[in-house]
Motif scaffolding. Sequence first.
Motif: not given
Lengths: 215, 215, 215, 215
Positions: D79-91
């Motif tokens: 979900e590349p919507d510009g919000d903070h995504h901690g798990t996606s960032a880690a992956v």
Amino acid sequence: MDHIRPLPAYLVQRYHGWRATSFAENRSWYRRLADEGQRPRAMVISCCDSRVHVTSIFGAEQGEFFIHRNIANLVPPYEPDGDHHGTSAAVEFAVTSLKVAHLIVLGHSRCGGVQGCYHMCSGHAPELDEKTSFVGRWMDILRPGFARLPEGDDATRQQALEFEAVKVSLENLMTFPFIAERVESGDLSLHGLWNDIAEGGLMALDPRDGSFHPV
Amino acid sequence: MDHIRPLPAYLVQRYHGWRATSFAENRSWYRRLADEGQRPRAMVISCCDSRVHVTSIFGAEQGEFFIHRNIANLVPPYEPDGDHHGTSAAVEFAVTSLKVAHLIVLGHSRCGGVQGCYHMCSGHAPELDEKTSFVGRWMDILRPGFARLPEGDDATRQQALEFEAVKVSLENLMTFPFIAERVESGDLSLHGLWNDIAEGGLMALDPRDGSFHPV
Amino acid sequence: MDHIRPLPAYLVQRYHGWRATSFAENRSWYRRLADEGQRPRAMVISCCDSRVHVTSIFGAEQGEFFIHRNIANLVPPYEPDGDHHGTSAAVEFAVTSLKVAHLIVLGHSRCGGVQGCYHMCSGHAPELDEKTSFVGRWMDILRPGFARLPEGDDATRQQALEFEAVKVSLENLMTFPFIAERVESGDLSLHGLWNDIAEGGLMALDPRDGSFHPV
Amino acid sequence: MDHIRPLPAYLVQRYHGWRATSFAENRSWYRRLADEGQRPRAMVISCCDSRVHVTSIFGAEQGEFFIHRNIANLVPPYEPDGDHHGTSAAVEFAVTSLKVAHLIVLGHSRCGGVQGCYHMCSGHAPELDEKTSFVGRWMDILRPGFARLPEGDDATRQQALEFEAVKVSLENLMTFPFIAERVESGDLSLHGLWNDIAEGGLMALDPRDGSFHPV
């Protein structure tokens, strides 16, 4: 010896941590304690409960406190009948061999042993009444304390019984001739304490009226 | 209650130091331990000796270890005769009520109790042979250990008797039905340790041959 | 499910090694943790970085620490907007359900996430500025920390930004009502740490002046 | 910064124990890890639960595993919507920057997060349905897993939902273009595991039929 297992790894690790730090910093002191023997100033009788730590409450260093811990910090009366008496042996060794100056009985809140005794004496714990119950037979020591509890609700009476565990033990200590004698001569003093686990409180037995007050 | 004295000032001071630091930092943890009860993972049976600190050796925090301390870390055999048995009560409570996973007997070097036993069994401590000697009668538990000591000089044999204090206690623990049963089912494991005070050493009983090796 | 592969053999082997040793030694303890639930004393928020091991630094045993790990150990501000917030969920669960007593933010040296943020905020990492960059958007949380960096060379400022990652997270934690409330009442305490990987150092945030000092 | 407190003494002591032992023995390795950067072979996504230790199960050494831990080891969809995504960032960081070869999702038994999701989806946890519940909104990720649970009793279905937490996360991982691409090319492999805490068991997801079998 199939019943013996290796020490869990987490304790091995903690031990090595202690040895590399606290022990290493005090190496010569430990050696001296080993060579010259212990010379503790006080004996503490406290409960086995994992939440009661006389060593942290009093910042105890190696060599300072001779510590006996049993269920509910109880001392039985003087009974030199030739049987095994672990608590009496500990008291005898501390007073007559080590010549400690202070003997402290440290009770505490939420004591499982005292709670069991309360239920047993109230007739609600038949399993503790059985002859084969070691906990039940050990808590018999506290029956005189239950007998003199004031009226009140269960919570209040149960805490009062924790205070009694300290008082009964102190009374029983005075039945040992070698203790009464040294208390008389001023060579030994007895103290009663009660630790409130939740609040970190410490209350001392006031000899004037038998009540407990914050130290 | 003329025999009760106020707590010595040095202990009052230390208590307030603990309360202002260690307790203050962990206030909510202590409250939780009080509210939810203890859940120790291990029981340790060690000596009252002031130089043996299981809490420092294992970095023990409040709530971690159920600790019974008596002279020479001894456990008597199973004897449900209705008398007061403090050690048996402590073991029963830890195993059947608290369901600890590990039961550790921790011996140590320069043990005064073991030394007394050695002299007594060698015929050099008649005062310990007397029926009224609590220390003597308590150390009777260790007589089977003395009987099987190897030949050798006194210092070696005395240290060997310290090892025996651990082994005899572990053997006696297995005479308690509720322990043998849980050891059998894998719910409880027994461990034997010996702490060298001078060197900060820790040796563990090797079940294969009954010898002690550094952990 | 063609995308799923069998576990690599080296991990299968290690697992069996763990099960035959550490697990076997503590079988009843694990069973108990499963039956009675976890009761961790502290929550740690640390980085995913493979060189940061809270479990080894603190000798963590099963059941002791509730651990959340994300890039650069960041906590976003309180934003109850109905979206997925993994870090906020972890914090909420630890504080309101598990009632941990300590909440520790553990930063570390050579943090790749912080380095990326530093380059991005300095205008040298356009790929992280893109809306589709999850790492970039995650590191946006640390922008307020970059804004207040002191003057200096890049290496110094980058390490200062690692300290800021800890401070910003602690500030954001205080924007959660259920945290502020418990900190106020003394039921929860917050701690900031920074681990120097090369030197094995550990520095703690000093609340008096916002600097970090060795523990 | 009145809300920051000093680190509890027991953690200070443990840290010094680690530094004097484990760190001291591996000093050059730590320095090298710091100087040359991390090069982990695998990323593990596991739960924050204090009873799940990937570092002990896999005997993880410093530098081996890039570890992300969140509630119920969940990965949200791409979900590349510009919000903070901690798990996606880690992956994203693990796969595109560190180029790990393995990506492991590690579920576990008695998961509190999964249990909450089960109650919520069954209509028995209205507090988790609220928009302000971070745990509830986070567990929304697992709703597709609940929807396809087989019939059965609650205990069986709840454990099946723990398996679904692994499967849903693996499915979601494949929605990230940079992952699908590398799985396709054989540069990255995905693995699903489930740890039985009580029994120390480890089961792996079998891609052939979606079931879990002991490794």
